[in-house]
Write a protein that holds these residues in place. Sequence first.
Motif, PDB file in Angstrom:
ATOM      1  N   LYS A 158      93.814  65.629 110.409  1.00 53.77           N
ATOM      2  CA  LYS A 158      92.526  65.030 110.786  1.00 53.77           C
ATOM      3  C   LYS A 158      92.707  63.602 111.307  1.00 53.77           C
ATOM      4  O   LYS A 158      92.020  63.181 112.231  1.00 53.77           O
ATOM      5  CB  LYS A 158      91.581  65.044 109.584  1.00 53.77           C
ATOM      6  CG  LYS A 158      91.105  66.425 109.196  1.00 53.77           C
ATOM      7  CD  LYS A 158      90.190  66.381 107.984  1.00 53.77           C
ATOM      8  CE  LYS A 158      89.703  67.785 107.621  1.00 53.77           C
ATOM      9  NZ  LYS A 158      88.827  67.766 106.424  1.00 53.77           N
ATOM     10  N   LYS A 159      93.642  62.891 110.678  1.00 56.27           N
ATOM     11  CA  LYS A 159      93.893  61.519 111.132  1.00 56.27           C
ATOM     12  C   LYS A 159      94.437  61.494 112.559  1.00 56.27           C
ATOM     13  O   LYS A 159      94.018  60.672 113.387  1.00 56.27           O
ATOM     14  CB  LYS A 159      94.878  60.847 110.178  1.00 56.27           C
ATOM     15  CG  LYS A 159      95.078  59.355 110.440  1.00 56.27           C
ATOM     16  CD  LYS A 159      96.216  58.816 109.596  1.00 56.27           C
ATOM     17  CE  LYS A 159      95.974  59.028 108.124  1.00 56.27           C
ATOM     18  NZ  LYS A 159      97.066  58.450 107.286  1.00 56.27           N
ATOM     19  N   VAL A 160      95.360  62.428 112.886  1.00 58.77           N
ATOM     20  CA  VAL A 160      95.936  62.484 114.235  1.00 58.77           C
ATOM     21  C   VAL A 160      94.851  62.794 115.260  1.00 58.77           C
ATOM     22  O   VAL A 160      94.769  62.146 116.324  1.00 58.77           O
ATOM     23  CB  VAL A 160      97.068  63.525 114.285  1.00 58.77           C
ATOM     24  CG1 VAL A 160      97.505  63.782 115.724  1.00 58.77           C
ATOM     25  CG2 VAL A 160      98.256  63.072 113.456  1.00 58.77           C
ATOM     26  N   PHE A 161      94.008  63.775 114.983  1.00 59.19           N
ATOM     27  CA  PHE A 161      92.944  64.121 115.928  1.00 59.19           C
ATOM     28  C   PHE A 161      91.914  62.999 116.062  1.00 59.19           C
ATOM     29  O   PHE A 161      91.353  62.790 117.138  1.00 59.19           O
ATOM     30  CB  PHE A 161      92.260  65.419 115.485  1.00 59.19           C
ATOM     31  CG  PHE A 161      92.987  66.651 115.925  1.00 59.19           C
ATOM     32  CD1 PHE A 161      92.970  67.056 117.254  1.00 59.19           C
ATOM     33  CD2 PHE A 161      93.708  67.403 115.013  1.00 59.19           C
ATOM     34  CE1 PHE A 161      93.646  68.197 117.658  1.00 59.19           C
ATOM     35  CE2 PHE A 161      94.388  68.543 115.407  1.00 59.19           C
ATOM     36  CZ  PHE A 161      94.360  68.942 116.740  1.00 59.19           C
ATOM     37  N   THR A 162      91.694  62.290 114.981  1.00 61.24           N
ATOM     38  CA  THR A 162      90.746  61.164 115.051  1.00 61.24           C
ATOM     39  C   THR A 162      91.263  60.078 115.986  1.00 61.24           C
ATOM     40  O   THR A 162      90.531  59.583 116.853  1.00 61.24           O
ATOM     41  CB  THR A 162      90.513  60.589 113.646  1.00 61.24           C
ATOM     42  OG1 THR A 162      89.977  61.601 112.791  1.00 61.24           O
ATOM     43  CG2 THR A 162      89.528  59.420 113.710  1.00 61.24           C
ATOM     44  N   TYR A 163      92.523  59.712 115.812  1.00 67.99           N
ATOM     45  CA  TYR A 163      93.102  58.692 116.684  1.00 67.99           C
ATOM     46  C   TYR A 163      93.149  59.164 118.147  1.00 67.99           C
ATOM     47  O   TYR A 163      92.955  58.374 119.072  1.00 67.99           O
ATOM     48  CB  TYR A 163      94.499  58.312 116.197  1.00 67.99           C
ATOM     49  CG  TYR A 163      94.505  57.486 114.943  1.00 67.99           C
ATOM     50  CD1 TYR A 163      93.437  56.642 114.637  1.00 67.99           C
ATOM     51  CD2 TYR A 163      95.572  57.537 114.046  1.00 67.99           C
ATOM     52  CE1 TYR A 163      93.440  55.877 113.485  1.00 67.99           C
ATOM     53  CE2 TYR A 163      95.574  56.771 112.894  1.00 67.99           C
ATOM     54  CZ  TYR A 163      94.502  55.949 112.610  1.00 67.99           C
ATOM     55  OH  TYR A 163      94.504  55.189 111.474  1.00 67.99           O
ATOM     56  N   VAL A 218      89.395  73.824 121.297  1.00 71.48           N
ATOM     57  CA  VAL A 218      90.578  74.603 120.945  1.00 71.48           C
ATOM     58  C   VAL A 218      91.117  74.238 119.565  1.00 71.48           C
ATOM     59  O   VAL A 218      91.476  75.120 118.777  1.00 71.48           O
ATOM     60  CB  VAL A 218      91.673  74.411 122.028  1.00 71.48           C
ATOM     61  CG1 VAL A 218      92.973  75.088 121.600  1.00 71.48           C
ATOM     62  CG2 VAL A 218      91.200  74.964 123.356  1.00 71.48           C
ATOM     63  N   ALA A 219      91.192  72.946 119.248  1.00 70.18           N
ATOM     64  CA  ALA A 219      91.905  72.529 118.037  1.00 70.18           C
ATOM     65  C   ALA A 219      91.023  71.845 117.007  1.00 70.18           C
ATOM     66  O   ALA A 219      91.103  72.164 115.806  1.00 70.18           O
ATOM     67  CB  ALA A 219      93.053  71.597 118.423  1.00 70.18           C
ATOM     68  N   ALA A 220      90.189  70.891 117.439  1.00 73.23           N
ATOM     69  CA  ALA A 220      89.493  70.053 116.459  1.00 73.23           C
ATOM     70  C   ALA A 220      88.502  70.846 115.621  1.00 73.23           C
ATOM     71  O   ALA A 220      88.352  70.601 114.413  1.00 73.23           O
ATOM     72  CB  ALA A 220      88.774  68.914 117.186  1.00 73.23           C
ATOM     73  N   GLU A 221      87.811  71.792 116.235  1.00 77.94           N
ATOM     74  CA  GLU A 221      86.835  72.580 115.471  1.00 77.94           C
ATOM     75  C   GLU A 221      87.500  73.366 114.351  1.00 77.94           C
ATOM     76  O   GLU A 221      86.926  73.538 113.274  1.00 77.94           O
ATOM     77  CB  GLU A 221      86.093  73.537 116.407  1.00 77.94           C
ATOM     78  CG  GLU A 221      84.842  72.930 117.030  1.00 77.94           C
ATOM     79  CD  GLU A 221      84.028  73.966 117.765  1.00 77.94           C
ATOM     80  OE1 GLU A 221      82.793  73.870 117.744  1.00 77.94           O
ATOM     81  OE2 GLU A 221      84.628  74.862 118.370  1.00 77.94           O
TER      82      GLU A 221
END
Length: 287
Positions: free
Chosen positions: A182-187, A38-41
């Motif tokens: 990107k940092k938020v999704f990585t964590y 939904v979001a990361a891609e």
Amino acid sequence: MDWKTFQALLSGVNKYSTAFGRIWLSVVFVFRVMVYVVAAERVWGDEQKDFDCNTKQPGCANVCYDHFFPISHIRLWALQLIFVTCPSLMVVMHVAYRDDRERKYRAKHGEEAKLYSNTGRKHGGLWWTYLISLFVKTGIEVSFLYILHRIYDSFYLPRLVKCEVSPCPNIVDCFIGHPTEKKVFTYFMVGASALCIVLNICEIIYLIFKRLVRTAKKIRNRRPPMTVHHDDYHDDPFNNRNHPLSKMALKERPPSFRTANKGYLNPPTLKIEEKIRASAPNLTVDL
């Protein structure tokens, strides 16, 4: 990637999992697969296009992007999800093998004959297959976290990177697109992966502990029970103080040491005195 097939695979594995395994499947599907689709891609949609450098030197931006992003986060997570779910196929294939053996056994010995009480029960070889799959999944999770940590320096994404790789003429400043997002999704993805590792370890401990308890019960049931003879217990002179005996038992009971020696310890002086008085009433005898 066909996510419907992936969802069907996870739903099939859910039938043969423990409580910890079902929680693990929920975390993988909801907090990793759904967030990924939904979001990361979309955040990492065209990251190379958003990677801007303050130079127009041909090839410099491409080389700098390849230097700082040797593999994309989104592609690394896709590989991680595929490899993590593959060990669950071992359990599904083992259950399918049991079902096939059960079918052949019933065809040979009749419909009511059973080779397994439950083909999906984690007992015997299936228990080992399930346990090995947990170790493999944990190893894959740890390996991918280590790779991500080594490539991106503790999962950190800076806003600005300085590149001096050829063919760049000098030190070039390059800017990453959507760095905070990107940092938020990585964590978030790293935290979900760590939670899956904890669940796998808890499930391993649970399976081993349950197997040890079952083995201890089997060993306990194999031991012959110790019978206690109650007659011998009542006949023991040191333990029959609080157990009253019947009248017949008291009559048949041999005299004790005090009763047998009563005549020796207490002589019948009163009976002798009465006889003397009867023969000589005027005589006084002092005993």
